[in-house]
Design a protein around this motif. Structure first.
Motif, PDB file in Angstrom:
ATOM      1  N   MET A  37       0.834  -1.201   0.000  1.00 49.49           N
ATOM      2  CA  MET A  37       0.000   0.000   0.000  1.00 49.49           C
ATOM      3  C   MET A  37       0.867   1.249   0.000  1.00 49.49           C
ATOM      4  O   MET A  37       2.098   1.177   0.136  1.00 49.49           O
ATOM      5  N   SER A  38       0.213   2.379  -0.129  1.00 52.84           N
ATOM      6  CA  SER A  38       0.914   3.659  -0.098  1.00 52.84           C
ATOM      7  C   SER A  38       1.608   3.850   1.247  1.00 52.84           C
ATOM      8  O   SER A  38       1.079   3.471   2.296  1.00 52.84           O
ATOM      9  N   LYS A  39       2.778   4.452   1.205  1.00 54.35           N
ATOM     10  CA  LYS A  39       3.511   4.685   2.450  1.00 54.35           C
ATOM     11  C   LYS A  39       2.763   5.644   3.372  1.00 54.35           C
ATOM     12  O   LYS A  39       3.008   5.665   4.579  1.00 54.35           O
ATOM     13  N   TYR A  40       1.829   6.409   2.823  1.00 55.87           N
ATOM     14  CA  TYR A  40       1.073   7.352   3.637  1.00 55.87           C
ATOM     15  C   TYR A  40      -0.060   6.664   4.410  1.00 55.87           C
ATOM     16  O   TYR A  40      -0.603   7.240   5.350  1.00 55.87           O
ATOM     17  N   ASP A  41      -0.430   5.448   4.009  1.00 55.10           N
ATOM     18  CA  ASP A  41      -1.529   4.735   4.667  1.00 55.10           C
ATOM     19  C   ASP A  41      -1.050   3.709   5.684  1.00 55.10           C
ATOM     20  O   ASP A  41      -1.842   3.221   6.490  1.00 55.10           O
ATOM     21  N   ILE A  42       0.226   3.382   5.654  1.00 59.47           N
ATOM     22  CA  ILE A  42       0.676   2.185   6.359  1.00 59.47           C
ATOM     23  C   ILE A  42       0.521   2.296   7.878  1.00 59.47           C
ATOM     24  O   ILE A  42       0.109   1.340   8.539  1.00 59.47           O
ATOM     25  N   ASP A  43       0.804   3.446   8.460  1.00 57.26           N
ATOM     26  CA  ASP A  43       0.720   3.573   9.919  1.00 57.26           C
ATOM     27  C   ASP A  43      -0.714   3.416  10.417  1.00 57.26           C
ATOM     28  O   ASP A  43      -0.973   2.696  11.389  1.00 57.26           O
ATOM     29  N   SER A  44      -1.655   4.078   9.749  1.00 58.59           N
ATOM     30  CA  SER A  44      -3.047   3.997  10.195  1.00 58.59           C
ATOM     31  C   SER A  44      -3.614   2.595   9.987  1.00 58.59           C
ATOM     32  O   SER A  44      -4.372   2.086  10.823  1.00 58.59           O
ATOM     33  N   VAL A  45      -3.242   1.943   8.885  1.00 61.42           N
ATOM     34  CA  VAL A  45      -3.740   0.588   8.628  1.00 61.42           C
ATOM     35  C   VAL A  45      -3.173  -0.394   9.647  1.00 61.42           C
ATOM     36  O   VAL A  45      -3.881  -1.281  10.145  1.00 61.42           O
ATOM     37  N   MET A  46      -1.910  -0.251  10.005  1.00 65.41           N
ATOM     38  CA  MET A  46      -1.326  -1.138  11.009  1.00 65.41           C
ATOM     39  C   MET A  46      -2.027  -0.985  12.352  1.00 65.41           C
ATOM     40  O   MET A  46      -2.256  -1.977  13.063  1.00 65.41           O
ATOM     41  N   GLU A  47      -2.377   0.235  12.719  1.00 64.47           N
ATOM     42  CA  GLU A  47      -3.104   0.448  13.971  1.00 64.47           C
ATOM     43  C   GLU A  47      -4.465  -0.243  13.929  1.00 64.47           C
ATOM     44  O   GLU A  47      -4.907  -0.835  14.930  1.00 64.47           O
ATOM     45  N   MET A  48      -5.132  -0.202  12.776  1.00 61.60           N
ATOM     46  CA  MET A  48      -6.423  -0.875  12.647  1.00 61.60           C
ATOM     47  C   MET A  48      -6.260  -2.390  12.715  1.00 61.60           C
ATOM     48  O   MET A  48      -7.104  -3.090  13.276  1.00 61.60           O
ATOM     49  N   PHE A  49      -5.174  -2.917  12.134  1.00 64.72           N
ATOM     50  CA  PHE A  49      -4.899  -4.351  12.230  1.00 64.72           C
ATOM     51  C   PHE A  49      -4.778  -4.779  13.689  1.00 64.72           C
ATOM     52  O   PHE A  49      -5.374  -5.769  14.121  1.00 64.72           O
ATOM     53  N   ILE A  50      -3.982  -4.046  14.429  1.00 64.82           N
ATOM     54  CA  ILE A  50      -3.732  -4.393  15.828  1.00 64.82           C
ATOM     55  C   ILE A  50      -5.028  -4.372  16.627  1.00 64.82           C
ATOM     56  O   ILE A  50      -5.294  -5.256  17.447  1.00 64.82           O
ATOM     57  N   SER A  51      -5.868  -3.366  16.360  1.00 58.97           N
ATOM     58  CA  SER A  51      -7.123  -3.244  17.097  1.00 58.97           C
ATOM     59  C   SER A  51      -8.119  -4.330  16.708  1.00 58.97           C
ATOM     60  O   SER A  51      -8.717  -4.982  17.573  1.00 58.97           O
ATOM     61  N   GLU A  52      -8.300  -4.560  15.410  1.00 63.41           N
ATOM     62  CA  GLU A  52      -9.317  -5.495  14.935  1.00 63.41           C
ATOM     63  C   GLU A  52      -8.947  -6.946  15.234  1.00 63.41           C
ATOM     64  O   GLU A  52      -9.788  -7.740  15.664  1.00 63.41           O
ATOM     65  N   ALA A  53      -7.691  -7.312  15.001  1.00 64.99           N
ATOM     66  CA  ALA A  53      -7.253  -8.699  15.200  1.00 64.99           C
ATOM     67  C   ALA A  53      -6.673  -8.932  16.590  1.00 64.99           C
ATOM     68  O   ALA A  53      -6.219 -10.040  16.882  1.00 64.99           O
ATOM     69  N   LYS A  54      -6.673  -7.887  17.434  1.00 67.47           N
ATOM     70  CA  LYS A  54      -6.155  -7.989  18.811  1.00 67.47           C
ATOM     71  C   LYS A  54      -4.721  -8.530  18.831  1.00 67.47           C
ATOM     72  O   LYS A  54      -4.369  -9.423  19.611  1.00 67.47           O
ATOM     73  N   LEU A  55      -3.898  -7.968  17.958  1.00 66.26           N
ATOM     74  CA  LEU A  55      -2.526  -8.447  17.837  1.00 66.26           C
ATOM     75  C   LEU A  55      -1.649  -8.049  19.015  1.00 66.26           C
ATOM     76  O   LEU A  55      -0.514  -8.528  19.128  1.00 66.26           O
ATOM     77  N   ASP A  56      -2.160  -7.168  19.881  1.00 68.01           N
ATOM     78  CA  ASP A  56      -1.385  -6.798  21.062  1.00 68.01           C
ATOM     79  C   ASP A  56      -1.600  -7.771  22.220  1.00 68.01           C
ATOM     80  O   ASP A  56      -1.007  -7.612  23.287  1.00 68.01           O
ATOM     81  N   ALA A  57      -2.439  -8.801  22.003  1.00 70.93           N
ATOM     82  CA  ALA A  57      -2.662  -9.828  23.026  1.00 70.93           C
ATOM     83  C   ALA A  57      -1.733 -11.015  22.775  1.00 70.93           C
ATOM     84  O   ALA A  57      -1.436 -11.341  21.621  1.00 70.93           O
TER      85      ALA A  57
END
Length: 212
Positions: free
Chosen positions: A187-207
């Motif tokens: 994806m665009s380098k401008y979208d990557i930070d926000s998309v990664m945050e959504m990944f972590i939240s939706e898939a609970k990757l911080d657990a």
């Protein structure tokens, strides 16, 4: 250590023979192939106007990886692009990235010479970034939906086996299964930070034990 270019081609399975025949005509010897799927939002309606059973639709793909010298990148990508008519939606995608080969089997050699016919230059997007997300088998759809709803990228999912220590979590000491899904996105380098945050939240990757 050697610098090289890795070219990844994710194509509909119906086009695999055309691609392999083209690469063989160039005398490419080392071709790596893995099976996966792409996902799209299932916005259509089913029988009698009912909503589809699953929110995502899947298409089987094969991911072909090639390692070549930097001087061959543009011509080879243009050749694959035109040969497979990748400008047509649904046929596949092609991308390249710079890599450093630290160690390889003695029989493996980076391709440095190919007889590629003259090609019409192809225009590709630049300033892109890649994300690889590894989750438990069956949980990749949560990550795929985030990317698709955000309009950031069409995910390509492949499968693997975790090779680490199989930890046990929770009071019941449930063992983490080794089967994994690997979701690759570009994806665009401008979208990557926000998309990664959504990944972590939706898939609970911080657990613990959820994925990386």
């Amino acid at each position: 250590m050697n610098k090289a270019i890795r070219i990844n081609i994710a194509i509909n399975k119906a086009l695999t023979r055309s691609l392999t025949e083209y690469l063989k005509s160039l005398n490419l010897r080392n071709i790596f192939v893995e099976t996966g799927r792409t996902s799209t939002l299932n916005n259509g309606t089913g029988l009698f106007g009912l909503r589809p059973k699953t929110p995502l639709a899947y298409d089987p793909v094969e991911i072909v990886s090639i390692f070549v010298h930097q001087s061959l990148e543009d011509d080879l990508m243009a050749g694959v692009f035109h040969t497979l008519d990748l400008k047509t939606p649904g046929r596949g995608t092609i991308q390249s990235s710079d890599i450093t080969i630290i160690k390889a089997h003695p029989s493996f050699q980076i391709c440095s010479q190919l007889q590629i016919p003259p090609q019409i230059p192809a225009s590709f997007f630049t300033d892109l970034r890649a994300i690889a997300c590894v989750v438990q088998r069956g949980e990749g759809d949560a990550v795929a939906r985030v990317s698709l709803k955000a309009g950031a990228s069409v995910p390509v999912t492949t499968y693997g086996i975790g090779g680490g220590v199989r930890d046990k979590l929770g009071l019941l000491r449930i063992t983490i299964p080794p089967e994994k899904e690997v979701i690759d996105l570009v994806m665009s380098k401008y979208d990557i930070d926000s998309v990664m945050e959504m990944f972590i939240s939706e898939a609970k990757l911080d657990a613990p034990g959820r994925g990386i």
